[in-house]
Design a protein around this motif. Structure first.
Motif: not given
Length: 273
Positions: A2, A4, A14-16, A18-20, A22-23, A26, A28
Motif C-alpha cells: 500500500m 501513498e 492520509r486515507p491509505v 487510515e486504511k492500513v 483499520e485493517q 480488524q 487482517k
C-alpha cells in the motif's frame, strides 16, 4: 503493498494510512514493513496511535530497513524517533519560510511567475518570457485605450494572435481564459510590485507597465483604488518654529461653505506639530 504520496505532517489527511490501521485493527494484518519510521508519521497524533497499537500488541511488529519495533521493546526509542521526525517537519517549515522571506525582501516573487514572465531555474529569478512578454503588453495597451473589455481582449489574443499559455508538466499550452486576463489586469506584479503575505515589496524584475498605467486600468475595470496621499506646499512650513517647544510649525487647509450663499472660503491654519 500500500503506497501513498500525501504528506504525513498533519493527522487525518492520509486515507491509505487510515486504511492500513483499520485493517490491522480488524485482524487482517499484524505488522507493517516500511522504509523508515518517519514514513509512517511526522505528527504526534499519528505517532501516538501507532505507539499505542504497538504497546497493546495490536501491531506485532513494525520493521524498517535497519531495525524492528516490537511490543516488548522500550517505548522510549520509538518516541524519540517519532519526535525527531516531527521536529524535522517543524525545522523544515521554519527554514523554508525564512528562505521565502529572504527572497521576497530582495524583490523576487517566491512563486510561479505570472503570464508574460518565466522563472529562471538557474539564477532563481524571474525574467521576461521572450514569446509572450510583448503580447501581454499589447493586452494592457488595448485595455488602456478604453475601447476594449477583458472578454474582447481574450478573443483577440486567442483568435488573432494565437496566444497559448506556457506549457508545464500537467498544464498549459492552452488559449487564454477570461478569468486569467482579469487576474493579469489586477496583478501589481506587472507594475513592478511584489505582493506577498499581505505586504508589498519593490520588485527586482523588469516592470511591464508603469504604476500610473496600472491604476488607470483599475479605474476602467471599476475597481476602487486606494486614495493617493495629497502633497501640499505651504509658504511657511519648514522655516517657522514654535516659540514654546522649538518644533517646526505645520499647516493644513480648511474649506468653509456658507449656508446662506454659494460663497466658499479657503483657509490655511498653521500650528505646532
Amino acid at each position: 503493498i500500500m503506497t501513498e504520496a500525501k504528506s504525513a505532517k498533519r493527522p487525518a489527511s492520509r486515507p491509505v494510512f487510515e486504511k492500513v490501521l483499520e485493517q490491522i485493527e480488524q485482524g487482517k494484518a499484524d505488522g507493517i514493513l516500511c522504509w523508515q519510521i518517519n514514513r509512517l508519521s511526522r505528527n504526534p497524533v499519528d505517532s501516538g496511535r501507532l505507539q499505542m497499537m504497538l504497546q497493546d500488541g495490536v501491531i506485532k511488529s513494525i520493521r524498517t530497513m535497519d531495525r524492528e519495533y516490537q511490543p516488548t521493546d522500550n517505548v522510549l526509542l520509538f518516541s524519540v524517533e517519532s519526535g525527531m521526525a516531527n521536529q524535522f517537519i517543524l525545522d523544515l517549515r521554519k527554514n523554508t519560510l525564512r528562505g521565502l522571506d529572504s527572497k521576497v525582501s530582495k524583490g523576487w516573487l517566491p512563486a510561479r511567475a505570472p503570464t508574460g514572465y518565466l522563472n529562471d531555474v538557474l539564477t532563481k529569478t524571474i525574467i521576461k518570457d521572450p514569446d509572450r512578454f510583448h503580447l501581454v503588453r499589447k493586452m494592457w495597451d488595448l485595455m488602456l485605450t478604453g475601447n476594449y473589455n477583458p472578454t474582447k481582449i481574450v478573443q483577440i489574443a486567442n483568435s488573432e494572435w494565437g496566444f497559448l499559455t506556457p506549457k508545464r508538466n500537467r498544464s498549459g499550452d492552452k488559449p487564454l481564459a477570461d478569468s486569467m486576463v482579469y487576474k493579469m489586469l489586477n496583478n501589481k506584479f506587472y507594475a513592478g510590485i511584489v505582493c506577498y503575505n499581505g505586504k508589498e515589496y519593490q520588485g527586482a524584475h523588469e516592470p511591464m507597465i508603469s504604476m500610473d498605467e496600472f491604476e488607470r486600468v483599475q479605474v476602467l475595470l471599476g475597481n476602487k483604488s486606494k486614495p493617493k496621499p495629497q502633497v501640499h506646499e505651504f509658504a511657511f512650513t519648514g522655516i517657522i518654529r514654535c516659540g514654546t517647544c522649538g518644533c517646526y510649525v505645520t499647516a493644513e487647509e480648511k474649506t468653509k461653505h456658507y449656508k446662506t450663499s454659494s460663497k466658499v472660503s479657503h483657509y490655511t491654519y498653521y500650528r505646532c506639530t
